[in-house]
Design an enzyme around this catalytic site. Structure first.
Site, PDB file in Angstrom:
ATOM      1  N   CYS A   1     -12.330  -1.795   7.502  1.00 10.93           N
ATOM      2  CA  CYS A   1     -12.469  -2.013   8.946  1.00 10.93           C
ATOM      3  C   CYS A   1     -11.855  -3.385   9.228  1.00 10.93           C
ATOM      4  O   CYS A   1     -11.510  -4.125   8.320  1.00 10.93           O
ATOM      5  CB  CYS A   1     -13.935  -2.040   9.346  1.00 10.93           C
ATOM      6  SG  CYS A   1     -14.835  -0.564   8.934  1.00 10.93           S
TER       7      CYS A   1
ATOM      8  N   ARG B   1      -6.162  -1.598   9.813  1.00  4.37           N
ATOM      9  CA  ARG B   1      -7.276  -1.504   8.847  1.00  4.37           C
ATOM     10  C   ARG B   1      -8.263  -0.414   9.223  1.00  4.37           C
ATOM     11  O   ARG B   1      -9.148  -0.060   8.440  1.00  4.37           O
ATOM     12  CB  ARG B   1      -8.022  -2.840   8.763  1.00  4.37           C
ATOM     13  CG  ARG B   1      -7.199  -4.046   8.352  1.00  4.37           C
ATOM     14  CD  ARG B   1      -8.050  -5.286   8.312  1.00  4.37           C
ATOM     15  NE  ARG B   1      -9.121  -5.129   7.374  1.00  4.37           N
ATOM     16  CZ  ARG B   1      -9.003  -5.327   6.053  1.00  4.37           C
ATOM     17  NH1 ARG B   1      -7.823  -5.685   5.558  1.00  4.37           N
ATOM     18  NH2 ARG B   1     -10.003  -5.146   5.240  1.00  4.37           N
TER      19      ARG B   1
ATOM     20  N   TRP C   1     -13.212   1.838  10.427  1.00  6.84           N
ATOM     21  CA  TRP C   1     -12.725   2.921   9.576  1.00  6.84           C
ATOM     22  C   TRP C   1     -14.000   3.523   9.006  1.00  6.84           C
ATOM     23  O   TRP C   1     -14.589   2.975   8.081  1.00  6.84           O
ATOM     24  CB  TRP C   1     -11.806   2.411   8.486  1.00  6.84           C
ATOM     25  CG  TRP C   1     -11.250   3.518   7.648  1.00  6.84           C
ATOM     26  CD1 TRP C   1     -11.678   3.928   6.413  1.00  6.84           C
ATOM     27  CD2 TRP C   1     -10.176   4.390   7.983  1.00  6.84           C
ATOM     28  NE1 TRP C   1     -10.945   4.986   5.976  1.00  6.84           N
ATOM     29  CE2 TRP C   1     -10.023   5.299   6.910  1.00  6.84           C
ATOM     30  CE3 TRP C   1      -9.338   4.512   9.068  1.00  6.84           C
ATOM     31  CZ2 TRP C   1      -9.046   6.299   6.912  1.00  6.84           C
ATOM     32  CZ3 TRP C   1      -8.364   5.495   9.066  1.00  6.84           C
ATOM     33  CH2 TRP C   1      -8.229   6.384   8.004  1.00  6.84           C
TER      34      TRP C   1
ATOM     35  N   ASN D   1     -17.656  -5.024   7.646  1.00  8.32           N
ATOM     36  CA  ASN D   1     -16.628  -4.244   6.956  1.00  8.32           C
ATOM     37  C   ASN D   1     -17.124  -4.061   5.530  1.00  8.32           C
ATOM     38  O   ASN D   1     -17.316  -5.037   4.806  1.00  8.32           O
ATOM     39  CB  ASN D   1     -15.283  -4.986   6.948  1.00  8.32           C
ATOM     40  CG  ASN D   1     -14.262  -4.275   6.056  1.00  8.32           C
ATOM     41  OD1 ASN D   1     -14.396  -3.073   5.806  1.00  8.32           O
ATOM     42  ND2 ASN D   1     -13.286  -4.997   5.539  1.00  8.32           N
ATOM     43  N   GLY D   2     -17.388  -2.813   5.130  1.00 13.71           N
ATOM     44  CA  GLY D   2     -17.840  -2.561   3.755  1.00 13.71           C
ATOM     45  C   GLY D   2     -18.817  -1.401   3.729  1.00 13.71           C
ATOM     46  O   GLY D   2     -18.893  -0.604   4.660  1.00 13.71           O
TER      47      GLY D   2
ATOM     48  N   GLU E   1       4.474  15.242  -8.487  1.00 10.74           N
ATOM     49  CA  GLU E   1       4.179  14.186  -7.515  1.00 10.74           C
ATOM     50  C   GLU E   1       5.235  13.086  -7.580  1.00 10.74           C
ATOM     51  O   GLU E   1       5.710  12.601  -6.546  1.00 10.74           O
ATOM     52  CB  GLU E   1       2.773  13.634  -7.776  1.00 10.74           C
ATOM     53  CG  GLU E   1       2.387  12.407  -6.976  1.00 10.74           C
ATOM     54  CD  GLU E   1       2.417  12.596  -5.462  1.00 10.74           C
ATOM     55  OE1 GLU E   1       2.530  13.735  -4.981  1.00 10.74           O
ATOM     56  OE2 GLU E   1       2.355  11.582  -4.745  1.00 10.74           O
TER      57      GLU E   1
ATOM     58  N   LYS F   1       7.614  11.886  -4.438  1.00 13.53           N
ATOM     59  CA  LYS F   1       7.711  10.484  -4.004  1.00 13.53           C
ATOM     60  C   LYS F   1       9.175  10.079  -3.893  1.00 13.53           C
ATOM     61  O   LYS F   1       9.609   9.490  -2.909  1.00 13.53           O
ATOM     62  CB  LYS F   1       6.989   9.566  -4.994  1.00 13.53           C
ATOM     63  CG  LYS F   1       5.487   9.630  -4.933  1.00 13.53           C
ATOM     64  CD  LYS F   1       4.866   8.889  -3.774  1.00 13.53           C
ATOM     65  CE  LYS F   1       4.428   9.692  -2.594  1.00 13.53           C
ATOM     66  NZ  LYS F   1       3.771  10.938  -2.677  1.00 13.53           N
TER      67      LYS F   1
ATOM     68  N   GLU G   1      11.065  11.934  -0.952  1.00 12.05           N
ATOM     69  CA  GLU G   1      10.706  11.708   0.453  1.00 12.05           C
ATOM     70  C   GLU G   1      10.998  10.288   0.920  1.00 12.05           C
ATOM     71  O   GLU G   1      11.108  10.060   2.123  1.00 12.05           O
ATOM     72  CB  GLU G   1       9.239  12.057   0.709  1.00 12.05           C
ATOM     73  CG  GLU G   1       8.235  11.186   0.005  1.00 12.05           C
ATOM     74  CD  GLU G   1       6.809  11.552   0.399  1.00 12.05           C
ATOM     75  OE1 GLU G   1       6.589  11.975   1.551  1.00 12.05           O
ATOM     76  OE2 GLU G   1       5.921  11.437  -0.442  1.00 12.05           O
TER      77      GLU G   1
ATOM     78  N   HIS H   1      14.183  27.033 -20.140  1.00 15.24           N
ATOM     79  CA  HIS H   1      14.327  28.265 -19.343  1.00 15.24           C
ATOM     80  C   HIS H   1      15.259  28.057 -18.163  1.00 15.24           C
ATOM     81  O   HIS H   1      15.167  28.763 -17.159  1.00 15.24           O
ATOM     82  CB  HIS H   1      12.942  28.723 -18.876  1.00 15.24           C
ATOM     83  CG  HIS H   1      12.013  29.015 -20.002  1.00 15.24           C
ATOM     84  ND1 HIS H   1      12.076  30.165 -20.749  1.00 15.24           N
ATOM     85  CD2 HIS H   1      11.031  28.252 -20.551  1.00 15.24           C
ATOM     86  CE1 HIS H   1      11.154  30.123 -21.700  1.00 15.24           C
ATOM     87  NE2 HIS H   1      10.497  28.970 -21.598  1.00 15.24           N
TER      88      HIS H   1
ATOM     89  N   LYS I   1       3.261  11.013   9.206  1.00 16.58           N
ATOM     90  CA  LYS I   1       2.146  10.767   8.302  1.00 16.58           C
ATOM     91  C   LYS I   1       1.172  11.946   8.297  1.00 16.58           C
ATOM     92  O   LYS I   1       0.565  12.261   7.294  1.00 16.58           O
ATOM     93  CB  LYS I   1       1.392   9.493   8.712  1.00 16.58           C
ATOM     94  CG  LYS I   1       0.264   9.101   7.772  1.00 16.58           C
ATOM     95  CD  LYS I   1       0.749   8.890   6.364  1.00 16.58           C
ATOM     96  CE  LYS I   1      -0.397   8.694   5.384  1.00 16.58           C
ATOM     97  NZ  LYS I   1       0.094   8.765   3.970  1.00 16.58           N
TER      98      LYS I   1
END
Ligand code: AGP
Length: 614
Positions: free
Chosen positions: A2, A27, A74, A100-101, A487, A491, A494, A510, A609
């Protein structure tokens, strides 16, 4: 994560706090609030939504006053809504807090305070904390600073807090453990913030609190710094900041993606915080505990997701089947939703999504629910559409992921899924207590092992320079590292726009081996655990065809070092946990290649996103 902002000084607090919150919206941005003291009373406004929404809602209150605190949230506990937004009042209305936490033991504290007559308006851990401070202040008959210090010694968790007492309106008390808190020092004025971006235009003199430090900030006085543990005097270290605004928002990193790659040790730790109790040999996950029978009696578990989240699902398939012996199928949500799948009320569907808004994943959930399946969500955004649509779930605590390329979401998703699989395996009795505790202890070492993996960044940058002009790349892995190969390829594709494909290493013969020549870089994950000798054979096949080999190996590996053109080491860990480490070098290699190619790393072309369209 946050964002917190505070001001005490000679200027009007409102514009400073609001602008500061806007700078901290990276944040967290699901709700926002502000509390101002006008000399007589606290005027507080808060709302679900962004800071812009708060600006509109705050027109309903007096905006006067030279003391103020503000918060952009957040959510971790309690869905985003007006009531759960910060600041929070204590029951008396004299104290307000922003936080924040995560307070891990807030439920037990809340029960005790309820017994003492306290009432709660919100579902948050923060409202519990401000009432604990009030209770200490009353029962110990102490001032705010002492009350905060005593109360925080009863708290388990992470926090950066600012607390104001309208009965002592010339000070703000702040405290820090695990979450950042900076104090800006101006002429006859002080600023408080999660980072320096809200006050850098007013002063570049700042004190960054260390963990377990608190400060009493009083106008016209020096900051009084204390150790929370024993109230011992601490000495402020005033820094003269050189960063500009943009650098501060990115934490000094050039891009959000790089910042988020480096946040992974903290993000993984925050994700298992309060859930992984290794010393007690416990995994605490209410969403699983309350639905254990559904998981254990399921005909099958189907995992649906897209992109990187789908790769996390593939890792989960290996983990669930290998450790918990539960059959799992992994499907692209976009395929699952249209292929008329066989799914019944005896099945469990796990939906994985960082944003919690991916249209295909949401549609797959709705289809599964229509057919009576139990749906469990793994999301990073509290209160997101997918989080609200699922029957139960477990959040990753990665904090906002701003870079379009998912990084910390991937590793925190795997962390949650690993905790789930271990919990199911233990309950099923397929795990001995010893083996179970070995996994719990090893999982606790992962954040430090990710830190160690990040230390290869300079070497990786050198390797990136060698291959930045490639037109095609291959990524190979076996077992748990096959999804990591996929993955890694995603990365690179993209953010650098280089074509890349991931393959199970054994699949080379193969077809793909026909592609190998000296122009083809091949990234091979060849860690010691899991089919190591077979991967070494694959490397030899590539080498004999003059392919360029960049191998991710277990630190100390000598055999692959003699074969590959480059090796990047990661620490040893249990086989099922290697994806949490082997993905790190692949994230960094794609990042550096993209930067060297002049690509827009945080907002790659054609991508968003959150894919809320089909
Ligand atoms: C990953 O780097 C991409 N940004 C993308 O594949 C992403 O993982 C996918 O769109 C799924 O998003 P979600 O996790 O928010 O559902």
């Amino acid at each position: 994560m946050c964002g917190i902002v505070g001001y005490i000084g000679h200027r009007e607090a409102f514009p400073i706090v609001i602008k500061g919150l806007q700078r901290l919206e990276y944040r967290g941005y699901d709700s926002a609030g502000i509390a101002l003291f006008d000399g007589n009373q606290i005027n507080l406004s808060k709302t679900k939504g962004k800071v812009e929404d708060l600006k509109n809602k705050a027109k309903e209150i007096s905006q006067a006053g030279s003391i103020g605190i503000g918060h952009t949230r957040w959510a971790t506990h309690g869905v985003p809504n007006d009531v759960n937004s910060h600041p929070h009042y204590s029951n008396s209305g004299n104290l307000v807090i922003i936080h924040n936490g995560i307070i891990e033991n807030y439920e037990s504290i809340k029960q005790e305070l309820t017994k003492r007559g306290y009432t709660f308006q919100s579902d948050t851990d923060t409202e519990v904390l401000i009432n604990l401070i009030e209770e200490v202040k009353k029962t110990e008959d102490v001032k705010l600073g002492k009350a905060v210090q005593i109360a925080l010694n009863q708290v388990v968790g992470a926090y950066a807090i600012a607390v104001f007492d309208k009965e002592k309106p010339d000070e703000i008390v702040v405290a820090k453990l695990g979450s950042p808190l900076a104090i800006g020092i101006g002429e006859e004025e002080f600023f408080i913030a999660s980072d320096a971006s809200p006050f850098i235009e007013f002063t570049n003199n700042a004190v960054y609190l260390e963990d377990e430090e608190m400060a009493i900030i009083r106008l016209g006085k020096e900051i009084k710094l204390r150790k929370i543990k024993d109230d011992a005097v601490a000495y402020p270290r005033i820094l003269e900041l050189q960063m500009n605004l943009e650098e501060i928002e990115k934490g000094g990193y050039d891009h959000f993606m790089l910042k988020e790659i480096y946040e992974q040790p903290r993000a993984i730790k925050d994700t298992y915080r309060g859930r992984l109790l290794a010393e007690q040999g416990l995994i605490r996950m209410a969403g699983i505990d309350l639905n254990m029978e559904k998981f254990l009696n399921a005909n099958k578990i189907i995992i649906v997701a897209c992109g990187t989240s789908w790769h996390a699902g593939l890792v989960a398939e290996y983990i669930f089947e290998d450790l918990a012996r539960i059959p799992v199928e992994v499907e692209y949500a976009s395929e699952f939703r249209y292929r008329n799948p066989v799914i019944t009320d005896k099945d469990v569907l796990i939906a994985i999504s960082q944003s919690g808004e991916t249209a295909d994943t949401l549609a797959a959930i709705k289809l599964a629910k229509e057919k009576g399946a139990f749906v469990f969500g793994v999301c990073n955004v509290v209160g997101s559409s997918i989080a609200r649509e699922t029957d139960a779930g477990a959040y990753t605590h990665a904090g906002p992921e701003i870079g379009v390329a998912s990084t910390k979401a991937f590793t925190t998703q795997i962390t949650v899924l690993t905790l789930m699989a271990l919990k199911l395996a233990k309950t099923k009795g397929v795990f001995s207590e010893t083996k179970y505790r070995e996994y719990l202890s090893e999982l606790e070492t992962i954040p430090s092992k990710v830190e160690k993996s990040l230390e290869s960044n300079t070497l990786i940058e050198i390797i990136a320079d060698v291959y930045k002009d490639s037109t095609n790349c291959l990524y190979l892995g076996r077992g748990y590292n096959f999804p990591v190969a996929l993955e890694g390829a995603l990365k690179l594709k993209e953010i650098s726009y280089i074509h890349a494909e991931g393959y199970p290493a054994a699949e080379m013969k193969h077809g793909p081996i026909a592609l190998i020549d000296e122009q083809m870089p091949v990234f091979v994950i060849a860690t010691k655990k899991g089919h190591y000798e077979k991967v070494v054979s694959n490397i030899q096949e590539i080498k004999s065809r003059k392919g360029k080999i960049i191998a991710i190996v277990t630190e100390g590996d000598e055999q692959v070092k003699d074969l590959a053109d480059h090796v990047i080491e990661v620490p040893e860990t249990l086989e099922s946990l290697t994806p949490l480490l082997t993905t790190i070098p692949l994230q960094l290699i794609s990042y550096h290649i993209a930067v060297m190619r002049g690509c827009n790393v945080d907002q790659p072309r054609n991508l968003a996103k959150s894919v809320t369209v089909e």
